[in-house]
Design a protein around this motif. Structure first.
Motif, PDB file in Angstrom:
ATOM      1  N   GLY A 116      -2.806   2.527  -3.380  1.00 16.23           N
ATOM      2  CA  GLY A 116      -2.634   2.923  -1.998  1.00 16.23           C
ATOM      3  C   GLY A 116      -3.469   2.154  -0.993  1.00 16.23           C
ATOM      4  O   GLY A 116      -3.189   2.189   0.193  1.00 16.23           O
ATOM      5  N   GLY A 164       0.712   4.023  -2.735  1.00 16.66           N
ATOM      6  CA  GLY A 164       0.324   5.373  -2.314  1.00 16.66           C
ATOM      7  C   GLY A 164       1.359   6.405  -2.708  1.00 16.66           C
ATOM      8  O   GLY A 164       1.023   7.506  -3.127  1.00 16.66           O
ATOM      9  N   ASN A 165       2.633   6.085  -2.548  1.00 20.32           N
ATOM     10  CA  ASN A 165       3.697   7.049  -2.852  1.00 20.32           C
ATOM     11  C   ASN A 165       5.002   6.279  -2.998  1.00 20.32           C
ATOM     12  O   ASN A 165       5.680   5.993  -2.009  1.00 20.32           O
ATOM     13  CB  ASN A 165       3.778   8.081  -1.721  1.00 20.32           C
ATOM     14  CG  ASN A 165       4.711   9.214  -2.060  1.00 20.32           C
ATOM     15  OD1 ASN A 165       5.595   9.079  -2.901  1.00 20.32           O
ATOM     16  ND2 ASN A 165       4.530  10.335  -1.411  1.00 20.32           N
ATOM     17  N   GLU A 185       0.830  -1.203   0.000  1.00 21.96           N
ATOM     18  CA  GLU A 185       0.000   0.000   0.000  1.00 21.96           C
ATOM     19  C   GLU A 185       0.865   1.254   0.000  1.00 21.96           C
ATOM     20  O   GLU A 185       0.530   2.256  -0.618  1.00 21.96           O
ATOM     21  CB  GLU A 185      -0.937  -0.013   1.213  1.00 21.96           C
ATOM     22  CG  GLU A 185      -2.022  -1.062   1.060  1.00 21.96           C
ATOM     23  CD  GLU A 185      -2.919  -1.169   2.280  1.00 21.96           C
ATOM     24  OE1 GLU A 185      -4.081  -1.555   2.114  1.00 21.96           O
ATOM     25  OE2 GLU A 185      -2.461  -0.875   3.406  1.00 21.96           O
ATOM     26  N   ALA A 186       2.004   1.184   0.700  1.00 21.94           N
ATOM     27  CA  ALA A 186       2.909   2.333   0.737  1.00 21.94           C
ATOM     28  C   ALA A 186       3.470   2.601  -0.656  1.00 21.94           C
ATOM     29  O   ALA A 186       3.506   3.744  -1.114  1.00 21.94           O
ATOM     30  CB  ALA A 186       4.038   2.094   1.728  1.00 21.94           C
ATOM     31  N   GLU A 236       7.874   7.101  -4.271  1.00 17.34           N
ATOM     32  CA  GLU A 236       9.098   7.824  -3.932  1.00 17.34           C
ATOM     33  C   GLU A 236       9.301   7.860  -2.413  1.00 17.34           C
ATOM     34  O   GLU A 236      10.405   7.596  -1.930  1.00 17.34           O
ATOM     35  CB  GLU A 236       9.037   9.238  -4.517  1.00 17.34           C
ATOM     36  CG  GLU A 236      10.161  10.178  -4.110  1.00 17.34           C
ATOM     37  CD  GLU A 236      11.544   9.752  -4.600  1.00 17.34           C
ATOM     38  OE1 GLU A 236      11.635   8.785  -5.372  1.00 17.34           O
ATOM     39  OE2 GLU A 236      12.535  10.386  -4.190  1.00 17.34           O
ATOM     40  N   ALA A 237       8.237   8.155  -1.678  1.00 11.71           N
ATOM     41  CA  ALA A 237       8.355   8.164  -0.219  1.00 11.71           C
ATOM     42  C   ALA A 237       8.737   6.771   0.278  1.00 11.71           C
ATOM     43  O   ALA A 237       9.533   6.634   1.210  1.00 11.71           O
ATOM     44  CB  ALA A 237       7.048   8.625   0.419  1.00 11.71           C
ATOM     45  N   SER A 238       8.200   5.736  -0.347  1.00 14.13           N
ATOM     46  CA  SER A 238       8.517   4.367   0.051  1.00 14.13           C
ATOM     47  C   SER A 238       9.984   4.053  -0.208  1.00 14.13           C
ATOM     48  O   SER A 238      10.644   3.408   0.605  1.00 14.13           O
ATOM     49  CB  SER A 238       7.661   3.362  -0.711  1.00 14.13           C
ATOM     50  OG  SER A 238       6.319   3.698  -0.600  1.00 14.13           O
ATOM     51  N   ARG A 239      10.500   4.532  -1.334  1.00 13.33           N
ATOM     52  CA  ARG A 239      11.902   4.307  -1.655  1.00 13.33           C
ATOM     53  C   ARG A 239      12.778   4.959  -0.587  1.00 13.33           C
ATOM     54  O   ARG A 239      13.772   4.386  -0.142  1.00 13.33           O
ATOM     55  CB  ARG A 239      12.204   4.927  -3.022  1.00 13.33           C
ATOM     56  CG  ARG A 239      13.607   4.680  -3.539  1.00 13.33           C
ATOM     57  CD  ARG A 239      13.808   5.343  -4.897  1.00 13.33           C
ATOM     58  NE  ARG A 239      14.015   6.766  -4.789  1.00 13.33           N
ATOM     59  CZ  ARG A 239      15.212   7.340  -4.669  1.00 13.33           C
ATOM     60  NH1 ARG A 239      16.289   6.601  -4.667  1.00 13.33           N
ATOM     61  NH2 ARG A 239      15.320   8.644  -4.568  1.00 13.33           N
TER      62      ARG A 239
END
Lengths: 501, 339
Positions: free
Chosen positions: B271, B203-204, B199-200, B206-209
């Motif tokens: 997400g 959802g995003n 889900e991360a 880049e933020a997950s990376r």
């Protein structure tokens, strides 16, 4: 050169523009003359783009007058702006890359006969337009086949069209190399000689001094002042942009004592990346806060990215706690005990759909791997502890983080990293776009963490803030490190002088 | 605080469940005996069981689709994968002496290889999921035709036929199989952190990376999982008709699967993964079809009625409608408080 006695081409008087909760333009009055390059400067949120959008009819002003050659004009849409001779070239080129140069140039008014496009005259028209900007390229070539600089020139050629009087260049040099910039400046001088008024928006100070005649500075939506470029020193200019009166800053006191020689946590040796950051040396000691100062686009964010491994450096080496280690990905950085809160919270920090709890626990969970899920009871305990410790305002921890205010989102992202107990925390603009209360809280948290022995690398556009907490300040300019200010030498004045050099 | 939290839960999740319930009650009023269950030779029969029986292929591929959509992807190729895996099952059973379990293994493997192909295009080459899976959606039926030699291949195997129409502990075997797969998926996603990571990433990414999640590997795995689910659906469909029809097996089923995920309340922008509700969505679609057929409505109205009722469900879930209802409820509460 500008003749002040000559009536201005365009003058704007007492322009106001409000957005919900923000005063984007506050009683701004400016005049623009023919044959003048007028630089419009200001940090993020100063109101530059709002002003341009008002001039080009994208936003409607709330009040104020716009006068063109002595006549009041009403610019309600971009067609009005076009008809008044106001043309704009934006940073992101808004041409159609898959069409030919000629098609792009004549897209808006194609010569037609009986409703059919007359391609022959369209091409000659395109060739004429290209000649005006001194470009010798085949109008039948595809736009994408040219470099960004040439595309930029084509965009200018299109903007000039037939009766352009005022050309607005919004950060035209952001993606150009130095030869291409020189070419663009040559064109700007040529247009100026022909009597064009040019508004030049940029954040590269060197370029401002290289090309502009007049500088106007905006800050927080207000007009700070308009100056002759020759009569304004770079230090004064930076002072105006950041809102610091240098004489007032002479007697400030710092209550931060220098750190003794603690072990170095992270050391960067000539770390850089082509087109992103010139090679930089940097040592971060345990329990030390290093501030990164510089104007927008100076390379603050880029240095954070390279230090953390969010972007892979292509030169230099990193040493972590005395060991030479490859830290090229966020995963490797986290394994060593690094943490990074990016500047762009919305696109790179929060995961809007996920709850506060999930966002907060994510980094810790990621470091433990997907298999060993943190039990729900433990998650809830950790999350409520941090909600209390950082006084995060949320009705409950299962609320999607996207529904929180900016300041509370930032606290959650900060907490996301604090639960991993990092040795080094990198914060890029930790206080941008958040309310005063949260701002205060976050500065306190930064100081506390440092006292607990954590190292911090904090990039900020607010010099005041850096002075308040940094043990050492690295000053960046034009994507490179220009100086390092240590201990008692740190003051708003010394930082601003270093930025301006 | 507690009340608020449960309300959030209700608004999001109750719509599909209530819709399914109303649909069943409504059909029961129109069609006498709709709710009746009977036991013959230790096997349960009845319309409700029939709905479960028929919905298994859709439910299985919707399960994979829910996970794929959760990562901001989509898998249009599941219908074609069904055809390929059905063809593998039929040809291997009809023309070799392999043990049925090995045949089953080969079919599932074929589906997972298809998924790996999709996943590689999306995760490694960065091709947009809708385009990447479109390739196999088109080519897959061609591959299936090559396997079957352009013929409808029929076969007979007691073991495989039992997957299609057999019973296990009184229930249809395929329903039990699907239920087991669904249960395992729910367990793996929710009892490990895998669900949250997916889900991360959706959802995003880049933020997950930046928090150290390996999104490429996760996305690759998700398409392999979708291929796995489609393979099982393919085996069930082939076993059901005791043959493989490369042109028609699982035709348009990917659209039903996407619809089931959407009915569950998931956004195509990723997400969120709602596994249970996706299954409810698949059941709604099948219940509708069965209800229309058994209510004696002329067959030509089938698609229109189905589309209208699904539209109704989606409208009920839309943010605009929910905000409208919320403000109305609040206004009502305020006025009753005032009194």
């Amino acid at each position: 050169m500008t003749d002040v006695n000559q009536p201005p081409l365009l003058s704007i008087e007492h322009i106001n523009k409000r957005f919900p909760g923000v005063r984007a333009l506050n009683d701004v009055s400016l005049t623009f003359h023919s044959g003048e390059v007028h630089a419009l400067l200001g940090e993020n949120g100063a109101g530059k783009s709002t002003l341009i959008k008002v001039l080009t009819g994208i936003y409607a002003k709330d009040s104020g007058d716009i006068t063109l050659e002595g006549r009041k004009v009403h610019i309600k849409n971009s067609q009005d702006a076009q008809n008044s001779g106001i043309r704009t070239v934006y940073q992101e080129i808004n041409l159609i890359p898959t069409m030919t140069v000629a098609e792009n140039l004549t897209l808006l008014d194609q010569p037609r006969r009986f409703g059919m496009i007359r391609w022959r005259s369209a091409h000659s028209q395109a060739r004429e337009m290209l000649a005006r900007v001194g470009l010798d390229i085949d109008p039948n070539s595809l736009l994408v086949s040219h470099s960004i600089a040439v595309q930029q020139m084509v965009a200018i050629a299109r903007a000039l069209g037939s009766k352009a009087r005022l050309l607005i260049l919004d950060e035209p040099t952001a993606s150009l190399d130095s030869d291409e910039i020189a070419r663009l400046f040559g064109l700007m001088r040529q247009l100026k000689a022909q009597g064009m008024a040019i508004i030049f928006v940029t954040h590269f100070l060197d370029q401002v001094y290289a090309i502009s005649d007049t500088i106007s500075v905006l800050r927080n939506g207000s007009h700070v002042g308009t100056f002759k470029t020759r009569a304004l020193s770079q230090t004064e200019l930076v002072g105006h942009m950041l809102g610091k009166d240098l004489d007032m800053l002479q007697h400030e006191q710092r209550d931060i004592t220098e750190t003794e020689e603690k072990p170095v946590v992270l050391s960067l040796s000539q770390v850089g990346k082509t087109g992103m950051l010139k090679p930089v040396d940097l040592n971060l000691r345990q329990g030390e806060i290093v501030g990164l100062a510089g104007l927008l686009g100076s390379g603050r964010t880029e240095l954070c990215e390279l230090a953390y491994g969010a972007a892979r450096s292509d030169q230099g080496s990193k040493t972590w706690l005395g060991q030479s280690l490859p830290i090229n990905t966020p995963k490797q950085a986290i394994e060593q005990g690094m943490a990074y809160c990016p500047e762009d919270r919305k696109h790179r920090g929060i995961i809007a759909e996920l709850s506060v709890r999930e966002n907060l626990i994510l980094a810790l969970q990621s470091s433990r791997g997907w298999w060993s899920r943190i039990p729900m009871a433990e998650q809830q305990a950790v999350v409520s502890e941090f909600i209390e410790r950082l006084s995060i305002k949320t009705s409950d921890m299962e609320k999607p983080i996207g529904e929180l205010s900016g300041g509370n989102q930032q606290k959650v992202i900060l907490a996301r990293w604090l639960v991993t107990n990092p040795k080094l925390l990198i914060l890029d603009e930790p206080t941008r776009g958040i309310d005063v209360g949260a701002h205060h809280d976050i500065l306190n948290i930064i100081r506390e963490l440092c006292e607990e022995g954590m190292s911090l690398l904090v990039a900020s556009s607010e010099v005041e803030e850096i002075v308040a907490f940094a043990h050492r300040v690295v000053v960046l300019r034009d994507r490179g490190k220009v100086s390092e200010i240590v201990g008692n030498q740190i003051s708003q004045k010394s930082i601003i002088q270093a930025i301006a050099q | 605080m507690r009340l608020k939290r449960s309300m959030r839960w209700e608004a999001r999740t109750l719509a599909p469940i209530i819709s399914l319930f109303l649909l069943i009650v409504g059909t029961a009023l129109v069609v006498p005996g709709f709710l009746r269950l009977s036991i013959v030779d230790g096997h349960i029969y009845g319309s409700l069981i029939d709905i479960l029986h028929r919905s298994t292929p859709t439910a299985l591929i919707a399960l994979g689709m829910a996970v794929v959509i959760g990562t901001k992807g989509i898998d249009l190729s599941v219908g074609a994968i069904i055809a390929i895996c059905g063809a593998v099952t039929a040809v291997l059973t009809a023309s070799t002496e392999l043990h049925p379990l090995i045949v089953l293994g080969c079919a599932v493997l074929a589906g997972m290889v298809c998924g790996l192909w999709n996943g590689t295009l999306v995760a490694v080459f960065g091709i947009q999921p809708i385009v990447a899976t479109l390739i196999l959606m088109v080519a897959g039926r061609g591959i299936a035709q090559m396997i079957t030699g352009g013929q409808i291949v029929t076969f007979h195997s007691d073991f495989i036929n039992a997957i299609g129409n057999g019973f296990f502990m009184g229930l249809p075997a395929r329903v039990v199989l699907a239920a087991v797969i669904i249960a395992i998926t729910v367990l793996v996603l929710r009892k490990t952190a895998l669900g949250m990571f997916l889900e991360a990433v959706g959802g995003n990414s880049e933020a997950s990376r930046l928090v150290g999640i390996d999104s490429k590997l996760l996305i690759l795995m998700v398409y392999v999982f979708s291929g796995f689910c489609a393979a099982l659906a393919g085996v069930i469909i082939a076993a059901d008709i005791r043959g493989a029809d490369a042109n028609n097996a699982g035709l348009w089923l990917e659209l039903d699967a996407i619809l089931a995920v959407v009915i569950a309340g998931a956004s195509l922008s990723g997400g969120r993964i709602y596994l249970g509700l996706t299954i409810v969505g698949a059941l709604i679609i099948q219940t509708l079809t069965t209800a229309i057929l058994t209510s004696g409505l002329p067959a030509q109205y089938n698609l229109i009625v189905k589309a209208s009722i699904i539209l109704l469900v989606l409208l009920l879930q839309s943010r605009v409608t929910q905000n409208f209802i919320k403000t109305r409820v609040q206004a009502f509460r305020r006025s009753s408080d005032a009194q």
